[in-house]
Design an enzyme around this catalytic site. Structure first.
Site, PDB file in Angstrom:
ATOM      1  N   SER A 136      35.455  58.995  46.859  1.00  0.00           N
ATOM      2  CA  SER A 136      36.069  60.266  46.430  1.00  0.00           C
ATOM      3  C   SER A 136      35.359  61.422  47.104  1.00  0.00           C
ATOM      4  O   SER A 136      34.156  61.345  47.379  1.00  0.00           O
ATOM      5  CB  SER A 136      35.936  60.422  44.915  1.00  0.00           C
ATOM      6  OG  SER A 136      36.309  61.723  44.523  1.00  0.00           O
ATOM      7  N   TYR A 151      29.942  59.992  37.726  1.00  0.00           N
ATOM      8  CA  TYR A 151      31.014  59.703  38.681  1.00  0.00           C
ATOM      9  C   TYR A 151      30.658  60.215  40.074  1.00  0.00           C
ATOM     10  O   TYR A 151      30.789  59.491  41.067  1.00  0.00           O
ATOM     11  CB  TYR A 151      32.321  60.330  38.202  1.00  0.00           C
ATOM     12  CG  TYR A 151      33.512  59.986  39.071  1.00  0.00           C
ATOM     13  CD1 TYR A 151      34.114  58.728  38.998  1.00  0.00           C
ATOM     14  CD2 TYR A 151      34.040  60.912  39.970  1.00  0.00           C
ATOM     15  CE1 TYR A 151      35.207  58.408  39.798  1.00  0.00           C
ATOM     16  CE2 TYR A 151      35.135  60.607  40.760  1.00  0.00           C
ATOM     17  CZ  TYR A 151      35.722  59.352  40.675  1.00  0.00           C
ATOM     18  OH  TYR A 151      36.807  59.034  41.472  1.00  0.00           O
TER      19      TYR A 151
END
Ligand SMILES: NC(=O)c1ccc[n+]([C@@H]2O[C@H](COP(=O)([O-])OP(=O)(O)OC[C@H]3O[C@@H](n4cnc5c(N)ncnc54)[C@H](OP(=O)(O)O)[C@@H]3O)[C@@H](O)[C@H]2O)c1
Length: 229
Positions: A136, A151
């Site tokens: 990401s 994350y």
């Protein structure tokens, strides 16, 4: 026709990649934590005849070993897509507890590593010899925003794993890339995200097609734009 193994293929971006890959003629080994409740995937497998559904929890070494054992096929492209996001909060967010750190790091970092290690023989004896880790932009250190700590850290580490695999596996002719799928309307991305799963999946598959020994180690988005580490 290539054989593509996709983790976390029962919903979201993974499911869309599976659907598009079979539509263009590939064979997909689609993994799900709970195949018995992956209704949409089972229906797609039935309809197309080109999807094999297998069980996999990427955090469970026995499950990973069982998948490798159950996979006699050559795997041209291994897509490490399964992932979790626990919370978007800042440092005081109570959701960022030790259990969440364990779950997010195990799923998003150790998961791609363990699955890659177990499936390397199947990738190495294939024609395609490619590994794609779905990371990401939130893992980019230059793009740090001061939130979503587990994350963001996990996705930075996932890029690091991809880069190291690219170096180690280069002499064996295996290309490895890390990818940002866009901000996508899924359970994880939410309804307000920028793009739908079809646009993301189509872009990612095109980027995986473009991955080669000349570009191994790349970190780029679903449109092919290079990303800062
Ligand atoms: N959506 C976005 O905007 C966005 C942006 C950047 C990056 N990403 C990345 O793109 C990937 C796919 O995201 P998504 O939006 O499609 O998410 P999603 O809709 O929440 O789907 C996540 C998938 O991962 C699977 N999964 C979670 N933990 C697992 C485990 N321990 N073992 C095996 N499978 C597991 C889930 O299976 P279950 O159904 O069993 O839970 C599900 O199939 C993730 O790596 C995510 O971090 C997404």
């Amino acid at each position: 026709m290539a054989t593509i193994l996709i983790t976390g293929a029962n919903r979201g971006i993974g499911f869309a990649m599976a659907r598009q890959a079979v539509a263009r003629g590939d064979h997909v080994i689609a993994t799900a934590r709970a195949p018995e409740s992956a209704g949409a995937l089972a229906a797609l497998a039935e309809e197309t005849g080109r999807i094999t559904v297998r069980a996999l929890d990427v955090t469970d070494e026995d499950s990973v070993a069982a998948l490798a054992e159950a996979t006699p096929e050559e795997v041209d492209l291994l897509v490490l897509n399964a992932g979790v996001l626990n919370s978007y909060g800042g440092v005081a967010d109570a959701a960022h507890d030790a259990e969440a750190w364990r779950d997010v790091l195990m799923t998003n970092v150790a998961g791609p590593f363990l699955v890659t290690r177990a499936l390397l023989p199947q990738v190495e004896r294939s024609e395609g010899k490619k590994i794609a880790i779905v990371s990401s932009i939130m893992g980019s250190n230059e793009g740090a925003k001061g939130n979503a700590y587990p994350y963001r850290a996990s996705k930075a580490a996932a890029v690091n794993v991809a880069r190291n695999l690219a170096i180690e596996l280069k002499p064996r002719g295996i290309a490895v890339g890390a990818y940002h799928p866009g901000w996508v309307r899924t359970d994880m991305g939410g309804g307000g995200a920028d793009i739908d799963v079809e646009e993301s999946a189509g872009g990612l598959l095109a980027r995986f097609d473009a991955l080669s020994m000349a570009t191994t180690g790349v970190f780029e988005d679903y449109k092919g734009a290079g990303l800062p580490f």
